[in-house]
Design an enzyme around this catalytic site. Structure first.
Site, PDB file in Angstrom:
ATOM      1  N   GLU A 285       0.838  -1.239   0.051  1.00 42.50           N
ATOM      2  CA  GLU A 285       0.098  -0.041   0.127  1.00 42.50           C
ATOM      3  C   GLU A 285       0.785   1.230   0.020  1.00 42.50           C
ATOM      4  O   GLU A 285       0.734   2.141   0.915  1.00 42.50           O
ATOM      5  CB  GLU A 285      -1.004   0.058   1.288  1.00 42.50           C
ATOM      6  CG  GLU A 285      -2.066  -0.875   0.975  1.00 42.50           C
ATOM      7  CD  GLU A 285      -2.900  -0.857   2.427  1.00 42.50           C
ATOM      8  OE1 GLU A 285      -4.020  -1.508   2.507  1.00 42.50           O
ATOM      9  OE2 GLU A 285      -2.440  -0.182   3.451  1.00 42.50           O
ATOM     10  N   PRO A 286       1.582   1.523  -1.043  1.00 47.09           N
ATOM     11  CA  PRO A 286       2.437   2.861  -1.046  1.00 47.09           C
ATOM     12  C   PRO A 286       1.455   3.868  -1.109  1.00 47.09           C
ATOM     13  O   PRO A 286       0.398   3.839  -2.257  1.00 47.09           O
ATOM     14  CB  PRO A 286       3.677   2.696  -2.099  1.00 47.09           C
ATOM     15  CG  PRO A 286       2.547   1.497  -3.167  1.00 47.09           C
ATOM     16  CD  PRO A 286       1.825   0.675  -2.295  1.00 47.09           C
ATOM     17  N   GLY A 287       1.757   5.251  -0.575  1.00 45.19           N
ATOM     18  CA  GLY A 287       0.916   6.393  -0.916  1.00 45.19           C
ATOM     19  C   GLY A 287       2.010   7.488  -1.249  1.00 45.19           C
ATOM     20  O   GLY A 287       2.035   7.997  -2.091  1.00 45.19           O
ATOM     21  N   ARG A 325       2.974  19.665   8.116  1.00 39.29           N
ATOM     22  CA  ARG A 325       3.822  18.612   8.667  1.00 39.29           C
ATOM     23  C   ARG A 325       5.028  19.408   9.404  1.00 39.29           C
ATOM     24  O   ARG A 325       5.519  18.525  10.298  1.00 39.29           O
ATOM     25  CB  ARG A 325       4.364  17.882   7.442  1.00 39.29           C
ATOM     26  CG  ARG A 325       3.257  16.889   6.542  1.00 39.29           C
ATOM     27  CD  ARG A 325       3.665  16.090   5.683  1.00 39.29           C
ATOM     28  NE  ARG A 325       4.775  15.097   5.998  1.00 39.29           N
ATOM     29  CZ  ARG A 325       5.989  15.017   6.077  1.00 39.29           C
ATOM     30  NH1 ARG A 325       6.674  16.028   5.513  1.00 39.29           N
ATOM     31  NH2 ARG A 325       6.674  13.970   6.464  1.00 39.29           N
ATOM     32  N   CYS A 356      -1.355  32.570  12.246  1.00 41.12           N
ATOM     33  CA  CYS A 356      -1.171  33.186  13.510  1.00 41.12           C
ATOM     34  C   CYS A 356      -0.542  32.237  14.595  1.00 41.12           C
ATOM     35  O   CYS A 356      -1.325  31.877  15.548  1.00 41.12           O
ATOM     36  CB  CYS A 356      -2.128  33.888  13.997  1.00 41.12           C
ATOM     37  SG  CYS A 356      -2.785  35.442  13.055  1.00 41.12           S
ATOM     38  N   GLU A 357       0.249  31.611  14.255  1.00 40.28           N
ATOM     39  CA  GLU A 357       1.060  30.574  15.035  1.00 40.28           C
ATOM     40  C   GLU A 357       2.682  30.572  14.873  1.00 40.28           C
ATOM     41  O   GLU A 357       3.264  30.585  13.774  1.00 40.28           O
ATOM     42  CB  GLU A 357       0.744  29.145  14.814  1.00 40.28           C
ATOM     43  CG  GLU A 357      -0.714  28.790  14.859  1.00 40.28           C
ATOM     44  CD  GLU A 357      -1.116  28.643  16.218  1.00 40.28           C
ATOM     45  OE1 GLU A 357      -0.386  28.477  17.053  1.00 40.28           O
ATOM     46  OE2 GLU A 357      -2.615  28.877  16.540  1.00 40.28           O
TER      47      GLU A 357
END
Length: 432
Positions: A285-287, A325, A356-357
């Site tokens: 199951e490669p993604g 990420r 705003c982080e």
């Protein structure tokens, strides 16, 4: 990172990225159809055509759009979905139901019903209650549903803890425990509405070493033998998941698919010969490994703030809303100024997003040519989980997606409008 340039501009699958940004706006996701298909052809050559009774299922969570599913279908691959939204996308893309497998650790009755109604090829059981839920829906529909059990093989992997999934203490899978898994197997064998095919595992993501996969394969094969001895039942299918690493920065050294698949298949074939066991179907199951490096993100640079002796911030017109990420688990990326792709690297800057982080930092301390407002920053390897995990935090719009193909470029996802951001919001009567 390797890339092509023309007239000082970054080229992507034969397209000028500066022209793409001018035509489609920024932020912008750009995917190369050519690069996606190259990865698929590698899987075809080194796995599908090399071994008997094997197949590839694309993990659609990495990048799920109608156009992407059409590419996968044309490659003859199957599809892994984990929600009603991903399944609905597959249905709208007319993806063959028999080639869909439904994953997920907390499937609702509605999702199971939707999957069974559409006739998905497999449902991968991930909880202790799920067999009975599937059986109840199947009985109502007059159907028999093929299932696999997702197991936790309890292997250690060298990756971020947030993307490690095969350890015992995981929200995913059913532990290989005498008192937990075997009653589930017995129930599945005895339940008329389900057809128990075998086992599924996924040890983690962004892996460059095959040891965890091979250890998990051995555990799965031991389990196959135990099921035969205890229940006189033959396992017909094993799904070894994905997790094959990709290049985000120059430090990453990804391996070819065959580095994982060849030794896994060697273990399977040796087991079958030694045990005189008919070879189960083998699925991977490669993604991420199919789409990550095929995608880039384009952002326009706006505000520039220099803190003498400390840091120079250059801000882009996107950030963690289109690539969570780096903020989520410190994922590292690299990139270039797409409009100055041939110019010398003369300064070190930190590329920051506009959310705003404080955690909205895309790339720290990257060397670039002299940066000016209006420059175009291209981030490499954003094809997996960028668009999939995009959000409307700060009411920022989700970017458009463009698919390139040897000099051609077409929109496959329209840019979200401001009206679309609030289209589901209503003002209650008592506030009017």
């Amino acid at each position: 990172m390797e890339f092509e340039t023309k007239n000082g501009h970054l080229m992507w699958d034969g397209c000028d990225t500066v022209a793409l940004a001018e035509k489609f706006g920024t932020p912008l996701y750009v995917f190369s159809k050519t690069m996606i298909e190259d990865k698929c052809q590698e899987l075809q050559r080194d796995f599908v055509e090399k071994y008997q009774n094997v197949r590839v299922a694309f993990a659609s969570k990495a990048f799920s759009t109608l156009a992407m599913l059409k590419i996968i279908e044309r490659q003859g691959f199957s599809l892994d979905v984990v929600s009603d939204g991903e399944l609905y996308t597959a249905i709208k893309a007319d993806f063959p139901a028999a080639h869909i497998e439904m994953n997920g650790n907390n499937k609702s009755i509605e999702e199971l019903t939707m999957a069974i109604d559409y006739g998905v090829g497999r449902i991968i059981v991930d909880s202790l209650q799920e067999v009975d839920l599937i059986a109840a829906v199947a009985k109502e529909k007059g159907k028999v549903v093929d299932i696999l059990f997702r197991i936790t093989p309890e292997v250690n992997v060298q990756t971020h803890s947030f993307i490690s999934t095969g350890q015992k203490d995981s929200k995913f899978g059913i532990p290989i425990d005498e008192t937990i898994l075997f009653p589930q197997i017995k129930n599945a064998i005895d339940t008329a509405e389900v057809n128990f095919l075998g086992f599924h595992f996924h040890v983690g993501s962004q892996l460059f070493d095959n040891h965890a996969h091979l250890a998990a394969v051995e555990i799965a094969l031991d389990l196959v033998k135990m099921v035969k001895e205890r229940f006189d039942y033959l396992i017909k299918e094993l799904n070894f998941g994905g997790g094959f690493g990709v290049r985000y920065t120059e430090q990453d050294q990804p391996q070819p698919f065959s580095y994982f698949t060849d030794p896994m298949m060697e273990k399977v074939l040796a087991f079958c010969q030694e045990e005189n066991y008919p070879q189960p179907a083998i699925v991977i199951e490669p993604g991420r490994s199919i789409v990550a490096e095929a995608g880039i993100s384009l952002h326009q640079i706006g505000a520039i703030k220099e803190l003498p002796g400390l840091r120079k911030y250059v801000s882009i017109d996107g950030g963690m809303t289109d690539n969570i990420r780096p903020g989520l688990y410190a994922a590292e990326y690299t990139g270039i100024l797409a409009n100055k792709a041939d110019e010398a690297l003369v300064e070190k800057v930190t590329v920051s997003g506009k959310a705003c982080e404080s955690t909205d930092i895309l790339v720290k301390d990257i060397e670039l040519p002299q940066v000016e407002s209006g420059d175009l920053f291209a981030t490499f390897s954003t094809g997996a989980y960028g668009y999939s995990m995009a959000s409307n935090y700060n009411k920022l719009a989700i970017p458009a997606v463009v698919l390139t193909n040897q000099g051609q470029a077409e929109l496959i996802v329209k840019r979200q409008s401001l009206d679309q951001i609030i289209q589901n919001e209503v003002i209650p009567e008592f506030l009017k």
